[in-house]
Design a protein around this motif. Structure first.
Motif, PDB file in Angstrom:
ATOM      1  N   GLN A  30     -16.690   4.919  27.599  1.00 58.56           N
ATOM      2  CA  GLN A  30     -17.766   3.714  27.430  1.00 58.56           C
ATOM      3  C   GLN A  30     -18.044   2.569  26.552  1.00 58.56           C
ATOM      4  N   ARG A  31     -18.339   1.556  26.298  1.00 64.04           N
ATOM      5  CA  ARG A  31     -18.819   0.846  25.469  1.00 64.04           C
ATOM      6  C   ARG A  31     -19.697   0.988  24.342  1.00 64.04           C
ATOM      7  N   GLY A  32     -19.162   1.218  23.044  1.00 55.98           N
ATOM      8  CA  GLY A  32     -20.153   1.337  22.385  1.00 55.98           C
ATOM      9  C   GLY A  32     -20.339   3.308  21.664  1.00 55.98           C
ATOM     10  N   SER A  33     -19.379   3.988  22.426  1.00 55.04           N
ATOM     11  CA  SER A  33     -19.183   5.155  22.472  1.00 55.04           C
ATOM     12  C   SER A  33     -18.324   5.867  21.300  1.00 55.04           C
ATOM     13  N   ARG A  34     -18.695   7.199  20.590  1.00 53.57           N
ATOM     14  CA  ARG A  34     -17.329   7.756  19.819  1.00 53.57           C
ATOM     15  C   ARG A  34     -17.082   8.862  21.166  1.00 53.57           C
ATOM     16  N   THR A  35     -16.126   8.382  21.638  1.00 55.76           N
ATOM     17  CA  THR A  35     -15.058   9.470  22.415  1.00 55.76           C
ATOM     18  C   THR A  35     -14.214  10.180  21.986  1.00 55.76           C
ATOM     19  N   VAL A  36     -14.052  11.385  21.954  1.00 54.49           N
ATOM     20  CA  VAL A  36     -13.138  12.619  21.513  1.00 54.49           C
ATOM     21  C   VAL A  36     -12.689  13.403  22.595  1.00 54.49           C
ATOM     22  N   VAL A  37     -11.086  12.831  21.716  1.00 54.17           N
ATOM     23  CA  VAL A  37     -10.274  13.945  23.045  1.00 54.17           C
ATOM     24  C   VAL A  37      -9.941  15.231  23.071  1.00 54.17           C
ATOM     25  N   LEU A  38      -9.915  16.362  23.265  1.00 56.50           N
ATOM     26  CA  LEU A  38      -9.640  17.721  22.962  1.00 56.50           C
ATOM     27  C   LEU A  38      -8.244  18.008  23.761  1.00 56.50           C
ATOM     28  N   GLY A  39      -7.148  18.642  23.198  1.00 51.49           N
ATOM     29  CA  GLY A  39      -6.616  19.596  24.644  1.00 51.49           C
ATOM     30  C   GLY A  39      -5.237  20.369  23.330  1.00 51.49           C
ATOM     31  N   HIS A  40      -5.001  21.327  23.640  1.00 55.00           N
ATOM     32  CA  HIS A  40      -3.704  21.631  23.467  1.00 55.00           C
ATOM     33  C   HIS A  40      -2.777  21.105  23.254  1.00 55.00           C
ATOM     34  N   ASN A  41      -1.848  21.693  22.530  1.00 57.14           N
ATOM     35  CA  ASN A  41      -0.568  20.887  21.984  1.00 57.14           C
ATOM     36  C   ASN A  41      -0.134  20.617  23.507  1.00 57.14           C
ATOM     37  N   GLY A  42       0.527  19.351  24.061  1.00 55.55           N
ATOM     38  CA  GLY A  42       1.082  19.282  25.007  1.00 55.55           C
ATOM     39  C   GLY A  42       0.400  18.855  26.265  1.00 55.55           C
ATOM     40  N   ALA A  43      -1.017  18.737  26.028  1.00 57.34           N
ATOM     41  CA  ALA A  43      -1.418  18.338  27.025  1.00 57.34           C
ATOM     42  C   ALA A  43      -1.300  17.064  27.245  1.00 57.34           C
ATOM     43  N   GLY A  44      -1.628  16.304  25.829  1.00 57.46           N
ATOM     44  CA  GLY A  44      -1.096  14.763  26.541  1.00 57.46           C
ATOM     45  C   GLY A  44      -1.839  13.732  26.055  1.00 57.46           C
ATOM     46  N   LYS A  45      -2.584  14.410  24.686  1.00 59.14           N
ATOM     47  CA  LYS A  45      -3.142  13.366  24.325  1.00 59.14           C
ATOM     48  C   LYS A  45      -2.719  12.300  23.683  1.00 59.14           C
ATOM     49  N   SER A  46      -1.697  12.533  22.141  1.00 59.72           N
ATOM     50  CA  SER A  46      -1.048  11.535  21.779  1.00 59.72           C
ATOM     51  C   SER A  46       0.035   9.738  22.669  1.00 59.72           C
ATOM     52  N   THR A  47       0.357  11.047  23.977  1.00 58.75           N
ATOM     53  CA  THR A  47       0.861  10.267  25.306  1.00 58.75           C
ATOM     54  C   THR A  47      -0.516   9.131  25.381  1.00 58.75           C
ATOM     55  N   LEU A  48      -0.927   9.369  25.530  1.00 56.38           N
ATOM     56  CA  LEU A  48      -2.127   9.407  26.257  1.00 56.38           C
ATOM     57  C   LEU A  48      -2.814   7.615  25.238  1.00 56.38           C
ATOM     58  N   LEU A  49      -2.649   8.104  23.760  1.00 52.78           N
ATOM     59  CA  LEU A  49      -3.586   7.567  23.077  1.00 52.78           C
ATOM     60  C   LEU A  49      -2.598   5.997  23.064  1.00 52.78           C
ATOM     61  N   GLU A  50      -1.072   6.500  22.728  1.00 49.55           N
ATOM     62  CA  GLU A  50      -0.025   5.781  22.927  1.00 49.55           C
ATOM     63  C   GLU A  50      -0.355   4.351  23.825  1.00 49.55           C
ATOM     64  N   ILE A  51      -0.581   4.672  25.430  1.00 50.67           N
ATOM     65  CA  ILE A  51      -0.265   4.097  26.529  1.00 50.67           C
ATOM     66  C   ILE A  51      -1.413   2.979  26.346  1.00 50.67           C
ATOM     67  N   ILE A  52      -2.727   3.623  25.846  1.00 51.28           N
ATOM     68  CA  ILE A  52      -3.544   2.590  26.116  1.00 51.28           C
ATOM     69  C   ILE A  52      -3.551   1.193  24.713  1.00 51.28           C
ATOM     70  N   ALA A  53      -2.617   2.147  23.297  1.00 48.81           N
ATOM     71  CA  ALA A  53      -2.139   1.570  22.064  1.00 48.81           C
ATOM     72  C   ALA A  53      -1.177   0.298  22.563  1.00 48.81           C
ATOM     73  N   THR A  54      -0.819   0.733  24.647  1.00 45.71           N
ATOM     74  CA  THR A  54       0.604  -0.137  24.659  1.00 45.71           C
ATOM     75  C   THR A  54       1.748  -0.163  23.671  1.00 45.71           C
ATOM     76  N   LEU A  55       2.008   1.321  23.364  1.00 44.77           N
ATOM     77  CA  LEU A  55       2.890   1.113  22.707  1.00 44.77           C
ATOM     78  C   LEU A  55       3.928   2.174  23.671  1.00 44.77           C
ATOM     79  N   ARG A  56       3.428   2.966  24.704  1.00 46.40           N
ATOM     80  CA  ARG A  56       4.109   2.555  26.174  1.00 46.40           C
ATOM     81  C   ARG A  56       3.854   2.299  26.812  1.00 46.40           C
ATOM     82  N   THR A  57       4.970   2.796  28.036  1.00 44.72           N
ATOM     83  CA  THR A  57       4.627   1.949  29.304  1.00 44.72           C
ATOM     84  C   THR A  57       4.174   3.012  30.530  1.00 44.72           C
ATOM     85  N   PRO A  58       3.454   3.275  31.054  1.00 41.88           N
ATOM     86  CA  PRO A  58       2.928   4.502  32.171  1.00 41.88           C
ATOM     87  C   PRO A  58       4.000   4.725  33.259  1.00 41.88           C
ATOM     88  N   THR A  59       4.119   5.594  33.962  1.00 43.45           N
ATOM     89  CA  THR A  59       5.105   5.631  34.971  1.00 43.45           C
ATOM     90  C   THR A  59       4.328   4.641  36.468  1.00 43.45           C
TER      91      THR A  59
END
Length: 309
Positions: A30-59
């Motif tokens: 949501q707009r104006g939120s401070r959204t924090v993503v948690l998860g164990h190593n390998g849960a997909g956190k960095s991949t998710l952020l990189e796709i949102i930031a347009t650094l990776r292309t989703p399948t």
């Protein structure tokens, strides 16, 4: 009418070989939120952020940032995003002001506007005294502020931060958290990935728990804590008779510690007024109370319950 979310993700999948790093993940930030993503190593956190930031292309699946689809409208979406990765490759020989001015030029600002934006950011982050200092000579905390300032040159609507305070000393972390909250209060949406549960508790207005590439849970810190744990009120009384008196007349679900006859624990339900009822019951043995502790569920409990592999 519901306002457009800052980030809207539907059915997002990212595959590497025969492994899904993200698996049909859907999420709204949501707009104006401070959204924090948690998860164990390998849960997909960095991949998710990189796709949102347009650094990776989703399948497969779609990601939109402020209404712009990040694959078909990548340029428009990218202009609305500021990214602070785990470690920025800032030129160690450049000064703080030069780094910001270079970033402005790279984003298409003319020299006058790049200089104006540099002054604004130096003032915003208290970096004016370091404008002529080389990056290599800055402390870790100050360099992290420069990382964030670089992400803000284009005045993005969404700021993405991956492990923003890794390696910072405790005082620098507190200072950086204050900067993030101030940035959020000025209107930016923050999307933060962290392994630090205390950091998540301090920063988050909304928490997303990832497990095996999908969303296991989402909600405010308090709602997730209530979902996985319970508040407990622990009393140590003067003798076993006092604890038995309390147990015999209690209206709430008390239970005694089996190996401590003078100890009584009360599991408080999440309903309004539960604590008041408990305190009313305790009043009858108030003179026999030696110790009283209220324990709240923590994000550690949330992580163990929801992020486990």
């Amino acid at each position: 009418m519901t306002s457009l979310p800052a980030v809207d993700i539907v059915g997002l999948t990212k595959t590497y070989g025969d492994r899904n790093a993200l698996d049909q993940l859907s999420l709204r930030v949501q707009r104006g939120s401070r959204t924090v993503v948690l998860g164990h190593n390998g849960a997909g956190k960095s991949t998710l952020l990189e796709i949102i930031a347009t650094l990776r292309t989703p399948t497969s699946g779609t990601v939109t940032v402020e209404g712009y689809e990040t694959v078909k409208q990548a340029r428009e979406a990218r202009r609305l995003i500021g990214l602070t990765p785990q470690s920025n490759a800032l030129d160690p020989l450049a000064t703080t002001a030069e780094v910001l001015e270079f970033q402005g030029a790279a984003l298409g600002l003319d020299r006058r506007n790049a200089a104006r934006r540099t002054r604004e950011l130096l003032d915003l982050f208290g970096l004016a005294e370091h404008r002529g200092t080389r990056i290599s000579r800055l402390s870790g905390g100050t360099r992290r502020k420069v990382d964030l300032a670089v992400a803000l040159v284009a005045e993005p609507a969404v700021v993405i931060l991956d492990e923003p305070t890794t390696g910072l000393d405790p005082l620098s972390r507190l200072d950086f958290w204050d900067e993030l909250k101030r940035l959020n209060h000025s209107g930016s949406t923050l999307l933060v990935s962290t392994q630090d549960l205390h950091e998540a508790d301090v920063l988050a207005t909304d928490i997303v728990v990832l497990r095996n590439g999908t969303v296991a849970a989402q909600g405010s810190p308090e709602s997730l804590k209530q979902r996985v744990g319970e508040r407990t009120l622990t009393l140590v009384l003067t003798d076993a008779d006092a604890s038995q008196t309390l147990l015999a007349s209690a209206r709430a679900p008390f239970r005694a510690e089996p190996d401590e006859p003078r100890t009584v624990r009360l599991a408080l339900p999440g309903t309004a007024g539960a604590l008041k009822v408990a305190l009313d019951d305790i009043g009858q043995v108030a003179g026999d109370v030696e110790e009283l502790r209220l324990t709240e569920p923590s994000l550690d409990d949330v992580f163990v319950a929801l992020a486990a592999r």
